[in-house]
Design a protein around this motif. Structure first.
Motif, PDB file in Angstrom:
ATOM      1  N   MET A 180       0.817  -1.206   0.000  1.00 34.52           N
ATOM      2  CA  MET A 180       0.000   0.000   0.000  1.00 34.52           C
ATOM      3  C   MET A 180       0.860   1.269   0.000  1.00 34.52           C
ATOM      4  SD  MET A 180      -3.313  -0.860   2.379  1.00 34.52           S
ATOM      5  CE  MET A 180      -2.374  -1.057   3.890  1.00 34.52           C
ATOM      6  N   GLY A 181       2.148   1.121  -0.258  1.00 29.17           N
ATOM      7  CA  GLY A 181       3.027   2.296  -0.333  1.00 29.17           C
ATOM      8  C   GLY A 181       3.401   2.857   1.021  1.00 29.17           C
ATOM      9  N   PHE A 182       3.471   1.985   2.032  1.00 24.89           N
ATOM     10  CA  PHE A 182       3.867   2.358   3.394  1.00 24.89           C
ATOM     11  C   PHE A 182       2.918   3.364   4.036  1.00 24.89           C
ATOM     12  CE2 PHE A 182       7.696   0.944   1.224  1.00 24.89           C
ATOM     13  CZ  PHE A 182       8.046  -0.117   2.029  1.00 24.89           C
ATOM     14  N   LYS A 183       1.631   3.215   3.735  1.00 25.00           N
ATOM     15  CA  LYS A 183       0.591   4.001   4.404  1.00 25.00           C
ATOM     16  C   LYS A 183      -0.657   3.129   4.482  1.00 25.00           C
ATOM     17  CE  LYS A 183      -0.975   6.059   0.156  1.00 25.00           C
ATOM     18  NZ  LYS A 183      -1.387   7.160  -0.608  1.00 25.00           N
ATOM     19  N   VAL A 184      -1.469   3.354   5.489  1.00 24.35           N
ATOM     20  CA  VAL A 184      -2.712   2.594   5.637  1.00 24.35           C
ATOM     21  C   VAL A 184      -3.764   3.259   4.755  1.00 24.35           C
ATOM     22  CG1 VAL A 184      -4.511   1.814   7.210  1.00 24.35           C
ATOM     23  CG2 VAL A 184      -2.126   1.848   7.955  1.00 24.35           C
ATOM     24  N   ASP A 185      -4.206   2.521   3.760  1.00 21.52           N
ATOM     25  CA  ASP A 185      -5.207   3.011   2.823  1.00 21.52           C
ATOM     26  C   ASP A 185      -6.431   2.110   2.916  1.00 21.52           C
ATOM     27  OD1 ASP A 185      -6.766   3.875   0.727  1.00 21.52           O
ATOM     28  OD2 ASP A 185      -5.284   3.437  -0.833  1.00 21.52           O
ATOM     29  N   GLN A 186      -7.432   2.549   3.679  1.00 18.16           N
ATOM     30  CA  GLN A 186      -8.610   1.724   3.916  1.00 18.16           C
ATOM     31  C   GLN A 186      -9.451   1.497   2.668  1.00 18.16           C
ATOM     32  OE1 GLN A 186     -10.664   3.459   7.257  1.00 18.16           O
ATOM     33  NE2 GLN A 186      -9.092   2.810   8.691  1.00 18.16           N
ATOM     34  N   SER A 187      -9.198   2.244   1.606  1.00 17.64           N
ATOM     35  CA  SER A 187      -9.929   2.042   0.353  1.00 17.64           C
ATOM     36  C   SER A 187      -9.204   1.056  -0.564  1.00 17.64           C
ATOM     37  CB  SER A 187     -10.120   3.378  -0.374  1.00 17.64           C
ATOM     38  OG  SER A 187      -8.874   3.894  -0.807  1.00 17.64           O
ATOM     39  N   SER A 188      -8.001   0.654  -0.182  1.00 14.50           N
ATOM     40  CA  SER A 188      -7.206  -0.269  -0.989  1.00 14.50           C
ATOM     41  C   SER A 188      -7.809  -1.675  -0.986  1.00 14.50           C
ATOM     42  CB  SER A 188      -5.780  -0.334  -0.424  1.00 14.50           C
ATOM     43  OG  SER A 188      -5.080  -1.439  -0.939  1.00 14.50           O
ATOM     44  N   PRO A 189      -7.848  -2.337  -2.155  1.00 14.98           N
ATOM     45  CA  PRO A 189      -8.306  -3.725  -2.195  1.00 14.98           C
ATOM     46  C   PRO A 189      -7.469  -4.646  -1.305  1.00 14.98           C
ATOM     47  CG  PRO A 189      -8.146  -2.835  -4.418  1.00 14.98           C
ATOM     48  CD  PRO A 189      -7.545  -1.818  -3.489  1.00 14.98           C
ATOM     49  N   VAL A 190      -6.192  -4.343  -1.167  1.00 14.17           N
ATOM     50  CA  VAL A 190      -5.302  -5.135  -0.300  1.00 14.17           C
ATOM     51  C   VAL A 190      -5.783  -5.043   1.149  1.00 14.17           C
ATOM     52  CG1 VAL A 190      -2.935  -5.336   0.578  1.00 14.17           C
ATOM     53  CG2 VAL A 190      -3.321  -4.845  -1.841  1.00 14.17           C
ATOM     54  N   TYR A 191      -6.080  -3.835   1.593  1.00 13.28           N
ATOM     55  CA  TYR A 191      -6.555  -3.624   2.962  1.00 13.28           C
ATOM     56  C   TYR A 191      -7.924  -4.267   3.174  1.00 13.28           C
ATOM     57  CZ  TYR A 191      -7.875  -1.322   7.299  1.00 13.28           C
ATOM     58  OH  TYR A 191      -8.271  -1.078   8.589  1.00 13.28           O
ATOM     59  N   LYS A 192      -8.821  -4.090   2.207  1.00 15.74           N
ATOM     60  CA  LYS A 192     -10.166  -4.657   2.316  1.00 15.74           C
ATOM     61  C   LYS A 192     -10.129  -6.177   2.381  1.00 15.74           C
ATOM     62  CE  LYS A 192     -12.613  -0.819   0.205  1.00 15.74           C
ATOM     63  NZ  LYS A 192     -13.461  -0.384  -0.898  1.00 15.74           N
ATOM     64  N   ARG A 193      -9.243  -6.788   1.608  1.00 15.12           N
ATOM     65  CA  ARG A 193      -9.090  -8.247   1.635  1.00 15.12           C
ATOM     66  C   ARG A 193      -8.600  -8.700   3.008  1.00 15.12           C
ATOM     67  NH1 ARG A 193      -6.719  -8.523  -2.994  1.00 15.12           N
ATOM     68  NH2 ARG A 193      -4.611  -8.295  -2.201  1.00 15.12           N
ATOM     69  N   PHE A 194      -7.653  -7.966   3.587  1.00 13.90           N
ATOM     70  CA  PHE A 194      -7.133  -8.271   4.920  1.00 13.90           C
ATOM     71  C   PHE A 194      -8.244  -8.181   5.970  1.00 13.90           C
ATOM     72  CE2 PHE A 194      -5.443  -6.459   8.893  1.00 13.90           C
ATOM     73  CZ  PHE A 194      -4.679  -7.524   9.325  1.00 13.90           C
ATOM     74  N   ARG A 195      -9.036  -7.101   5.936  1.00 14.76           N
ATOM     75  CA  ARG A 195     -10.113  -6.924   6.914  1.00 14.76           C
ATOM     76  C   ARG A 195     -11.175  -8.013   6.774  1.00 14.76           C
ATOM     77  NH1 ARG A 195      -9.561  -5.179  11.237  1.00 14.76           N
ATOM     78  NH2 ARG A 195     -11.707  -4.527  11.367  1.00 14.76           N
ATOM     79  N   LEU A 196     -11.470  -8.405   5.539  1.00 12.20           N
ATOM     80  CA  LEU A 196     -12.435  -9.472   5.312  1.00 12.20           C
ATOM     81  C   LEU A 196     -11.926 -10.791   5.885  1.00 12.20           C
ATOM     82  CD1 LEU A 196     -15.154 -10.177   4.077  1.00 12.20           C
ATOM     83  CD2 LEU A 196     -13.980 -10.612   1.910  1.00 12.20           C
TER      84      LEU A 196
END
Length: 67
Positions: A28-44
């Motif tokens: 995510m480029g060394f920042k927390v991006d809650q709109s990122s598909p990577v982040y959303k997949r992790f939360r799911l």
């Protein structure tokens, strides 16, 4: 990211969960991006684990709660 961590503390031996989060942070480029598909997949994934364990994802639910 892991190499940077090891430079600050040579005896670092992170667990698999931390390594997964570190890789996600790097993607995510060394920042927390809650709109990122990577982040959303992790939360799911986390939500799925909590469901399987019988925990509620919201306070005051009818399951066992977070702890």
């Amino acid at each position: 990211a892991l190499e940077s961590l090891r430079q600050s503390c040579g005896l670092v031996c992170p667990n698999d969960g931390f390594l997964e989060q570190l890789k996600m942070f790097e993607e995510m480029g060394f920042k927390v991006d809650q709109s990122s598909p990577v982040y959303k997949r992790f939360r799911l994934k986390i939500l799925g684990f909590t469901y399987l364990l019988g925990y509620d994802w919201e306070p005051g639910g009818k399951g066992r709660g977070w702890f």
